[in-house]
Design a protein around this motif. Structure first.
Motif, mmCIF file in Angstrom:
data_model
loop_
_atom_site.group_PDB
_atom_site.id
_atom_site.type_symbol
_atom_site.label_atom_id
_atom_site.label_comp_id
_atom_site.label_asym_id
_atom_site.label_seq_id
_atom_site.Cartn_x
_atom_site.Cartn_y
_atom_site.Cartn_z
ATOM 1 N N GLN A 178 0.813 -1.210 0.000
ATOM 2 C CA GLN A 178 0.000 0.000 0.000
ATOM 3 C C GLN A 178 0.850 1.265 0.000
ATOM 4 O O GLN A 178 0.583 2.211 -0.729
ATOM 5 C CB GLN A 178 -0.882 -0.027 1.249
ATOM 6 N N GLU A 179 1.917 1.237 0.813
ATOM 7 C CA GLU A 179 2.721 2.446 0.979
ATOM 8 C C GLU A 179 3.451 2.857 -0.285
ATOM 9 O O GLU A 179 3.724 4.017 -0.493
ATOM 10 C CB GLU A 179 3.753 2.215 2.069
ATOM 11 N N VAL B 133 4.619 -0.882 10.533
ATOM 12 C CA VAL B 133 4.052 -0.315 9.300
ATOM 13 C C VAL B 133 2.527 -0.358 9.366
ATOM 14 O O VAL B 133 1.851 0.614 9.045
ATOM 15 C CB VAL B 133 4.566 -1.086 8.056
ATOM 16 N N ARG C 266 1.152 2.306 11.787
ATOM 17 C CA ARG C 266 1.299 3.640 11.199
ATOM 18 C C ARG C 266 0.279 3.864 10.110
ATOM 19 O O ARG C 266 -0.394 4.876 10.051
ATOM 20 C CB ARG C 266 2.703 3.755 10.607
ATOM 21 N N ARG C 267 0.167 2.836 9.244
ATOM 22 C CA ARG C 267 -0.730 2.923 8.110
ATOM 23 C C ARG C 267 -2.173 3.129 8.573
ATOM 24 O O ARG C 267 -2.929 3.885 7.989
ATOM 25 C CB ARG C 267 -0.638 1.608 7.347
ATOM 26 N N SER D 284 2.210 7.371 6.147
ATOM 27 C CA SER D 284 2.778 6.447 5.173
ATOM 28 C C SER D 284 4.283 6.305 5.350
ATOM 29 O O SER D 284 4.906 5.487 4.702
ATOM 30 C CB SER D 284 2.462 6.909 3.759
#
Lengths: 436, 230
Positions: A312-313, B114, B117-118, B123
């Motif tokens: 996604q990132e 991650v 955070r997401r 991001s």
């Protein structure tokens, strides 16, 4: 069918021949009888040197009725007609030489009319008791005979054709009817192949039922075995990987000295790779005979949505140039495995954009090209990937099992796999599948 | 941060829990899906780690049930089955990421960070609300160029507040995300952490990064430099 037709024609020919032979024989017998009755009426003429026929002793009305179609002549040894029946209105040619006491039966065309002619040579004593030779000849008009014969032939062949057609029709229907169960079996086999059903379900006649029942048993056993095998593999994977996970976790602690830690990590990693690879290999189906076609487009959609979630990132843009459907005959799990590993690499190494293009090359082949915009691979590295054996334990450490699995599945399905440089500079992976 | 671990293998569960705790997480763990589902429903956590091969209720069913309840908790699945079919199934069911067993704990922690955070819309591993910046990977905090020296609990409070910058965070939420057991929490302790954080972040008292909303909780007031993703 052909055999039947030939048989019918041969029968008809034989029948016709027998009938003709019999009819001719009957004609000959009739004429013979006439000659005998004629001989009964033969007597010496008044001079005593020749013969004549006394009309009062002649009981055959055909010989005294003019133009009756039945004629008789008596010739002396000089082939001079010494007596003619009263029925004669035209001239008849003399008969050629006949042996004494010999019957000579012929069909003769005379003045455009067919005749049967029977000749018989006799000896008769003259007044001086000298034996003189005479020929008795009987003619019969054969027009009626041939007309009858033609009528017979027409009737025979007409009926023959009708019966043959009827028989062929019946045979065709009977064959169709008796082959109907086989057609049903064919349809069911296709349904089984397409995984619409798991065995033969229809009712079959007693002659075929044992076959389908046995096939059902075979299918069930095969499905059971395969399921059992896969379950065993799955259980093995689970039971091996869990202790491996514990060992790996142990290696992540910093309580050991670095050297031991290194060894533990290396060895567990190696064990893990070998186990993973062999299990992947064992559970890959690669038996395309009894698999349902898989839609490559649906597989790609599934994987892209899963990978977009995982990466996604990176916000990678995926451009898809795909037809609405691309059907392949392979196991869905294997298809997911190949495309999943390749797309995962593209997501991992690509920067902003991945291009997926698929098209039908022709009726039989489908191509899929995956381009990423990462750093790509040097030519030597590409060569290394392609030349690498599929045995993982020979592979250099650090290489994931992903590509080894891909190479293995690709090989078992006869899929062409190639790596090259993409237009964007990244890696291009091309696959050529055999379509359904 | 609070994590829920649903893993039936006791050794792996223990290792994961130990690792998470050593990273400052409050952890609830269970070896079955039913209890896991109950934990996720009852204790708001920041991440759930779910093994797919659970006895009775499978991990896949647990994930589906969590998502059926419109719970958006980030879910990391652990699976022994490394085939893409299984990964896709898990992600389809509602998981956010997967780890194939065996895995390294560093990798697990990186993925968990991650995911958390997401979930808050960040991001990047660096959370920046100028002039404060916090790196979730290295757990370092800077105000402009000055690095702050925070205790583990102070860091946890600040990280939570910054991840939810602009939102009102109640004391209960903070304690739930910081402590394993609710019985030993004391709202006064939170007040102490907040006071100390204010002193460390803003010694001159001109930033006022943490606002107290009486009876409701706290709010991190500095604007995010990185706009959260939609």
């Amino acid at each position: 069918m052909v055999v039947l037709a030939v048989f019918m024609v041969l029968t008809a020919i034989a029948l016709e021949r027998a009938v003709v032979k019999r009819a001719l024989q009957a004609e000959e017998d009739g004429l013979q009888l006439l000659i005998y009755s004629l001989l009964a009426a033969v007597d010496r003429d008044r001079s005593g040197t020749s013969l004549t026929v006394s009309a009062d002793r002649l009981f055959e009305p055909g010989l005294v009725t003019r133009n009756s179609g039945l004629y008789a002549l008596l010739y002396d040894r000089n082939k001079q007609a010494i007596w003619r029946s009263e029925s004669i209105t035209i001239g008849f040619p003399a008969i050629e030489e006949i042996g004494l006491g010999e019957w000579k039966f012929q069909t003769i065309e005379h003045q455009a009319t067919p005749y049967f002619r029977l000749g018989f040579a006799i000896q008769w004593p003259d007044i001086n008791d000298q034996l003189q030779r005479y020929d008795v000849v009987a003619w019969r008009n054969a027009v009626d005979y041939f007309e009858q014969l033609n009528r017979f032939r027409q009737t025979l062949w007409a009926w023959l054709i009708i019966t043959t057609i009827l028989l062929l029709l019946i045979m065709y229907l009977v064959t169709r009817w008796s082959l109907l169960p086989l057609k049903k079996i064919g349809l069911e086999v296709k349904a089984i192949e397409d995984q619409e059903q798991s065995g033969f379900e229809q009712n079959y006649p007693d002659e075929i039922a044992p076959l389908t029942e046995n096939l059902n048993i075979l299918l069930r056993r095969e499905q059971y075995q395969r399921q059992r095998y896969r379950n065993a593999m799955d259980d093995l994977a689970h039971s091996l990987k869990t202790p491996l996970a514990v060992l790996t976790g142990l290696g992540d602690r910093e309580t050991m000295n670095p050297e031991q830690l290194e060894t533990l990590r290396d060895q567990t990693e190696r064990m893990n790779q070998i186990v993973s690879y062999q299990l992947q290999k064992a559970t890959s189906v690669s038996d395309i005979r009894i698999t349902k076609p898989v839609d490559l487009v649906a597989v790609i959609d599934k994987l892209v949505s899963a990978l977009e979630k995982v990466y996604q990132e990176k916000a990678v843009k995926v451009v898809r140039e795909l037809p609405p459907r691309m059907l392949l005959r392979m196991d869905e799990g294997d298809c997911l495995e190949i495309v999943g590993n390749l797309l995962d690499n593209a997501f991992k190494y690509g920067r902003r954009c991945i291009n997926i293009a698929g098209r039908m090359l022709d009726d039989k082949t489908t191509s899929l090209v995956i381009d990423d915009d990462g750093d790509g691979l040097a030519d030597s590295e590409i060569e290394q990937i392609l030349n690498r054996g599929t045995r993982l334990d020979e592979a250099t450490e650090g290489q994931g099992i992903g590509l080894a699995v891909v190479a293995d599945i690709v090989q078992s399905y006869n899929i062409e796999l190639a790596f090259s440089r993409a237009d964007s500079g990244g890696l291009r992976v091309s696959l050529i599948f055999q379509a359904v | 941060m609070r994590a829920i671990v649903i893993e039936d293998d006791i050794d792996i569960q223990r290792q994961i829990v130990e690792r998470l705790k050593s990273e400052g997480f409050a952890v609830d763990s269970t070896d079955n899906g039913d209890e896991g589902l109950y934990l996720v429903q009852e204790y708001p956590a920041d991440v759930a780690i779910v093994d797919l091969g659970l006895p009775k209720m499978s991990g896949l069913d647990v994930i589906k049930k969590i998502r059926d309840q419109a719970n958006k908790i980030p879910i990391l699945i652990l699976t022994a089955r490394g085939r893409w079919q299984d990964k896709v199934e898990g992600l389809d069911a509602g998981a956010d990421d997967y780890l194939v067993k065996p895995f390294h704990h560093e990798e697990m922690m990186a993925r968990i960070r991650v995911l958390i955070r997401r979930a808050s819309g960040w991001s990047d591993s660096r959370i920046v609300c100028s002039p404060v910046s916090l790196d979730t990977a290295t757990q370092r905090i800077y105000v402009d160029e000055r690095e702050l020296d925070l205790t583990a609990y102070e860091y946890k409070v600040l990280e939570y507040l910054m991840l939810h910058a602009g939102e009102v965070i109640s004391k209960t939420m903070l304690t739930e995300h910081l402590y394993d057991d609710e019985s030993d929490n004391d709202s006064n302790v939170i007040e102490v952490f907040i006071r100390r954080l204010r002193q460390k972040l803003d010694p001159e008292e001109n930033l006022k990064p943490i606002e107290t909303l009486r009876g409701r909780g706290y709010r991190f007031t500095l604007r995010r430099a990185d706009q959260p993703q939609p």
